[in-house]
Design a protein around this motif. Sequence first.
Motif, PDB file in Angstrom:
ATOM      1  N   PRO A   1      14.651  69.272  58.208  1.00 26.10           N
ATOM      2  CA  PRO A   1      13.209  69.465  58.451  1.00 26.10           C
ATOM      3  C   PRO A   1      12.389  68.843  57.317  1.00 26.10           C
ATOM      4  N   ASP A   2      11.278  68.192  57.682  1.00 27.19           N
ATOM      5  CA  ASP A   2      10.370  67.573  56.700  1.00 27.19           C
ATOM      6  C   ASP A   2      11.092  66.616  55.764  1.00 27.19           C
ATOM      7  N   ARG A   3      12.045  65.870  56.304  1.00 26.29           N
ATOM      8  CA  ARG A   3      12.837  65.009  55.432  1.00 26.29           C
ATOM      9  C   ARG A   3      11.996  63.915  54.764  1.00 26.29           C
ATOM     10  N   ASP A   4      10.894  63.502  55.413  1.00 30.02           N
ATOM     11  CA  ASP A   4      10.061  62.438  54.834  1.00 30.02           C
ATOM     12  C   ASP A   4       9.290  62.916  53.596  1.00 30.02           C
ATOM     13  N   LYS A   5       9.207  64.233  53.408  1.00 27.54           N
ATOM     14  CA  LYS A   5       8.503  64.777  52.253  1.00 27.54           C
ATOM     15  C   LYS A   5       9.439  65.044  51.071  1.00 27.54           C
ATOM     16  N   ILE A   6      10.742  64.961  51.312  1.00 23.50           N
ATOM     17  CA  ILE A   6      11.708  65.289  50.260  1.00 23.50           C
ATOM     18  C   ILE A   6      11.793  64.135  49.265  1.00 23.50           C
ATOM     19  N   ASN A   7      11.726  64.469  47.977  1.00 24.59           N
ATOM     20  CA  ASN A   7      11.907  63.460  46.919  1.00 24.59           C
ATOM     21  C   ASN A   7      13.337  63.430  46.397  1.00 24.59           C
TER      22      ASN A   7
ATOM     23  N   HIS B   1       9.481  67.453  45.418  1.00 33.69           N
ATOM     24  CA  HIS B   1       9.950  68.245  46.565  1.00 33.69           C
ATOM     25  C   HIS B   1      11.474  68.136  46.583  1.00 33.69           C
TER      26      HIS B   1
ATOM     27  N   GLU C   1      15.260  69.592  47.789  1.00 33.53           N
ATOM     28  CA  GLU C   1      16.031  70.373  48.755  1.00 33.53           C
ATOM     29  C   GLU C   1      17.521  70.242  48.433  1.00 33.53           C
TER      30      GLU C   1
END
Length: 529
Positions: free
Chosen positions: A91-97, A70, A72
Amino acid sequence: MSIDASLDPSLDTSLVKSVSHRTPDADDQYRALLRSLRRRKGFGLIFIQAAPAKATELIAQVRQDLPQKHIEVLQLEQPIDKLLPLIEQLPDRDKINILFIQGIERSLTDYIRPGYGGQGDYYTLDTVPPILSHLNQQRDSLRDRFPHLCFVFVLPRFALKFFIHRAPDFFDWRAGIYDFPSDGEILMQSSEQVLAAGDYNQYLSLTHAERLDQIHAIQALLDEPSLPVNKRVSLWLEQGLVWAADRAHELALTCFNQAIHYKPDYHEAWYNRGKALSALRRKEEAISSYDHAIGIKPDYHEAWYNRGNALSALGRKEEAISSYDHALAIKPDLHAAWNNRGNALSALGRKEEAISSYDHAIGIKPDYHEAWNNRGNALSALGRKEEAISSYDHALAIKPDKYNAWDNRGDVLQELGRYEDALASYDRAIALKPDYHFPHKGRGTVLMQLGRHDEALTSFDRAIALKPDYAAAYYNKARCLALQGNIAATVETLQQAIALKPDYRDLAQMEADFDRVRSDERFQSLIEA
């Protein structure tokens, strides 16, 4: 901030030399970057050196090659002091790799100091840019708050240098540095785009922030090792013009020196170097620089003209006139040269010739208010007062807010005894520029002539407050105090005037306004000292 889903600048540090000059080819670099990003499971710091166009292409390729990640992009459009709060807002920072961060150089551009060879002036500054101070201090917090994130800073070369030298604690945590120089075709296209983007007059119309954007675009290109010398020379000149438009003349001078370093016969660089030196009041050096430009290009009328301005500022009026004449022989319609030639002639007392020169300027540019105003001054000095007023009126019809023309007009009206008209003219000058000391003195003198002594003293005091060494204001205030019969104050004020301008002692012996105090011993003692 937005989220996007889709001189030779070499350093004397071995680290940056390895990054800049001994890297593998681009394919090897990309494969190494891809392996690092694919294997990384959590926190990491990676630095990529790439120009903006190259960076966009690179990020798009990584997205395509790592679909399982993921990814961004945090695109910084404005300078920032703190990065962590912006990351927390994603947004959705915990999903970003993987988070690519672009544009942080905007927070560093204010601190660019051009220089060539060694470390240059980048690293002699004591100030650490706030964003780098923040990252130095918050590196542990960055790891602890975002343990799942690999941060990839994509930077032009000059910004990478700042991290190395001004954020060493943060930079030491790097997991890798990857260098992606622009290929020759992209580099040439980018250079052409930057060089075509503006000229000095256009740079003047930009905001400070917009000029800094242009500076960092140029610096990113200058930091490319493969940039051809001819483009490097042009870009140094261009960067100097942007700094000059921003009134950063020392920085502009360094850039022009860079251009000359690479191309000693670059007449435009010598010319603009002269302008920078002149703005720094280094007139003798400016003249030498103009001489270099003229030696390379004898018909360079701009250099002859500015050489004349520098000579005139040094009081070398005859030489200045000769320089203006050279400029006018090449370009007879150079109205500014005719005007400044008139100023030099006027300073030499050659008023009729000055008027002729101003007339030439006005003939070329009828709305040239400076020449109309200067023409009025020359006419006034010749005693042609009504013509002088007409000339000032022409200037004011063109530029009604020309406060110095209102002041000059007031002086002439006062000399003609038209006191009420003079007072109105001085009042217009003051309304336009309240901190302009001359009309306050003129207004006080008129009020004194009208017998309004208390008002006159207020005007003289205002002139003195604005310019404490204004001898004429002290002298006229002394005259006014004498008319009021205030002997002690007259002597004290006249003493101040004489201290600033000793020949006022002689005027004090002749001025009729001092008759009321002339017999006093204190006054006699002062003017006979």
